[in-house]
Design a protein around this motif. Structure first.
Motif, PDB file in Angstrom:
ATOM      1  N   ALA A 120      34.714  44.427  34.666  1.00  0.00           N
ATOM      2  CA  ALA A 120      34.048  45.982  34.446  1.00  0.00           C
ATOM      3  C   ALA A 120      32.306  45.511  34.682  1.00  0.00           C
ATOM      4  O   ALA A 120      31.938  46.512  35.218  1.00  0.00           O
ATOM      5  N   ALA A 121      32.053  44.383  34.079  1.00  0.00           N
ATOM      6  CA  ALA A 121      30.549  44.230  34.220  1.00  0.00           C
ATOM      7  C   ALA A 121      29.956  44.005  35.749  1.00  0.00           C
ATOM      8  O   ALA A 121      29.158  44.573  36.129  1.00  0.00           O
ATOM      9  N   ALA A 122      31.144  43.349  36.372  1.00  0.00           N
ATOM     10  CA  ALA A 122      30.792  43.158  37.848  1.00  0.00           C
ATOM     11  C   ALA A 122      30.873  44.456  38.657  1.00  0.00           C
ATOM     12  O   ALA A 122      30.105  44.796  39.311  1.00  0.00           O
ATOM     13  N   ASP A 146      35.118  42.566  44.659  1.00  0.00           N
ATOM     14  CA  ASP A 146      34.757  43.630  43.891  1.00  0.00           C
ATOM     15  C   ASP A 146      33.211  43.601  43.682  1.00  0.00           C
ATOM     16  O   ASP A 146      32.440  44.309  43.700  1.00  0.00           O
ATOM     17  N   ALA A 147      32.992  42.261  43.057  1.00  0.00           N
ATOM     18  CA  ALA A 147      31.639  41.904  42.712  1.00  0.00           C
ATOM     19  C   ALA A 147      30.453  42.060  43.753  1.00  0.00           C
ATOM     20  O   ALA A 147      29.520  42.721  43.771  1.00  0.00           O
ATOM     21  N   ALA A 148      31.083  41.520  45.048  1.00  0.00           N
ATOM     22  CA  ALA A 148      30.022  41.798  46.219  1.00  0.00           C
ATOM     23  C   ALA A 148      30.030  43.099  46.604  1.00  0.00           C
ATOM     24  O   ALA A 148      28.733  43.720  46.788  1.00  0.00           O
ATOM     25  N   ALA A 149      31.079  44.051  46.478  1.00  0.00           N
ATOM     26  CA  ALA A 149      30.925  45.269  46.724  1.00  0.00           C
ATOM     27  C   ALA A 149      30.242  46.350  45.942  1.00  0.00           C
ATOM     28  O   ALA A 149      29.631  47.343  46.335  1.00  0.00           O
ATOM     29  N   HIS A 150      30.077  45.782  44.635  1.00  0.00           N
ATOM     30  CA  HIS A 150      29.270  46.797  43.792  1.00  0.00           C
ATOM     31  C   HIS A 150      27.798  46.163  43.481  1.00  0.00           C
ATOM     32  O   HIS A 150      27.395  46.464  42.441  1.00  0.00           O
TER      33      HIS A 150
END
Ligand code: NAD
Ligand code: MG
Length: 396
Positions: A120-122, A146-150
């Motif tokens: 959720a933080a990522a 997901d981390a990279a996309a956000h």
């Protein structure tokens, strides 16, 4: 916060997930002794211990405190007393803590329980100081994607990865010949296989160099922790199994090394004290002073290295195999390991059973045709869940 000197730059807002644990307490120490104004605490979150959570929330002047156990809400409210801190309870409150506006989120919940809040933080695009290695072991591909996309940035807290991150200095991974993670070798480094197989929990918990939570300490004794860390490193740095290796280094001074294609090697050294790695992440790219003892190499005298013995430490071999095979196997390995370590700590199984039962869980997943890669965090958590259930059943 108790602070020593003042600070002129912009204040960084920090959230600490797992604030009452071993990493959480080290983070508290770094924050409490940083110059006044450098950090402000947005939220703290913990599992069950409402009194401990309230204490850290008050000490750090947090705005929000969340406890995972819903039945601990009253105790948290009472312990916070008249302090101006919002209290909340339940798993969704932990996720809320993770998503609140902050410049950096320290992800230090133990085990797979940390995956959803850290994710959720990522997804909120935060800088994440990642201690929870299970995020990447359980759900490496979808988590990194997901981390990279956000737009989230992951800064590794785990000492080996933190040392490697610093040694890399932003260089392209294409220039790397090999990355080495060191392992102290734990309390059983010089023991025979028979003695290790019969080791009691108090022997596994007697780590020679590091003071950590119980689960990771047992993982360290059998070198499963190093295996989980190889998987973590592979996803974090985008480096395949062939360029990752382990060196046993009993002094725990060198934490990670990077060997480059030109023959140079750069290592990260410090005393074994997580405050150093936590401070590196909290201040990045600047440095934050800590109370960690400075390294005195002359006093230490010699640093030694040896290859890990995969015969005596079969858990490391299992994790290396899971990394090579990929798919759901790291997820299965991690989930089964959490359950069997719990059973070992409860004295229900022998130390030798840890690797044996984890191996059985991996073989079972392959046999059932369930070794494909989880496509999302939800799929990874579903594999995690079913593996836990099956492993629990195999223990009954
Ligand atoms: P710990 O057991 O000491 O602390 C765990 C923390 O998580 C506690 O605050 C606990 O209350 C909280 N927690 C547990 N379940 C929760 C839930 N469902 N929701 C919210 N909070 C919950 O563990 P630790 O040693 O601090 O390790 C934390 C993580 O950091 C682990 O993933 C571990 O592998 C990693 N890590 C630890 C060290 C270390 O030196 N301790 C080093 C490197 C990496
Ligand atoms: Mg480590």
């Amino acid at each position: 916060m108790v602070t020593s000197s003042t600070y002129d730059g912009p204040t960084r807002r920090v959230t600490v997930l797992g604030a009452t644990g071993s990493i959480g307490r080290s983070t508290e120490d770094v924050l409490a002794h940083a110059p006044s104004g450098q950090f402000a605490v947005e939220a703290v979150a913990g599992g069950r211990d409402a009194a401990a959570l309230a204490r850290v929330a008050i000490h750090l002047g947090a705005r929000f405190a969340a406890v995972a156990d819903p039945s601990a809400y009253r105790a948290l409210k009472d312990a916070l007393g008249s302090a101006p801190i919002e209290a909340a309870a339940g798993p969704e409150a932990i996720v809320e803590a993770a998503k609140r506006p902050a410049d950096i989120v320290v992800a230090a919940i133990a085990g797979a329980a940390g995956v959803e809040p850290t994710h959720a933080a990522a997804m909120a695009g935060r800088v994440v100081a990642l201690a929870n290695k299970e995020c990447l072991v359980c759900a490496g591909e979808p988590f990194m994607r997901d981390a990279a996309a956000h737009g989230a940035r992951l800064l590794p807290v785990d000492s080996e990865h933190n040392a490697i991150f610093q040694a890399l200095g932003g260089r392209d991974v294409a220039s790397i010949a090999k990355m080495y993670l060191t392992a102290s070798g734990g309390p059983f480094r010089t023991w025979t296989r028979e003695a290790i197989n019969a080791a009691m929990p108090e022997q596994a918990l007697a780590h020679p160099n590091w003071s950590m939570g119980a689960k990771i300490t047992v993982d360290s004794a059998g070198l499963m922790n190093k295996g989980l860390e190889l998987i973590e490193a592979s996803y974090l740095f985008g480096v395949e199994a062939d360029r990752l290796d382990v060196l046993v280094h009993p002094q725990s001074i060198v934490h990670g090394l990077v060997s480059f294609c030109d023959g140079s090697m750069i290592a990260g050294l410090s005393n074994p004290d997580m405050r150093t790695h936590i401070a590196h992440c909290l201040g990045f790219p600047d440095r934050v002073a800590t109370r960690a003892t400075p390294l005195d190499l002359a006093a230490i005298g010699s640093l030694t290295f040896e290859r890990p013995d995969l015969q005596r430490f079969p858990a490391l071999k299992l994790a290396m195999d899971a990394l090579r095979q990929g798919g759901s196997l790291p997820t299965v390995l991690n989930a089964a390991n959490e359950i069997v370590v719990e059973a070992y700590l409860a004295r229900r199984i022998a130390f030798a059973d840890i690797a044996r039962l984890v191996q059985a869980a991996c073989e079972d997943a392959i046999r059932r045709g369930e070794a494909g890669a989880p496509a999302s965090i939800a799929e990874a958590l579903a594999v995690d869940h079913i593996t836990r259930e099956r492993t629990r059943a195999s223990l009954a």
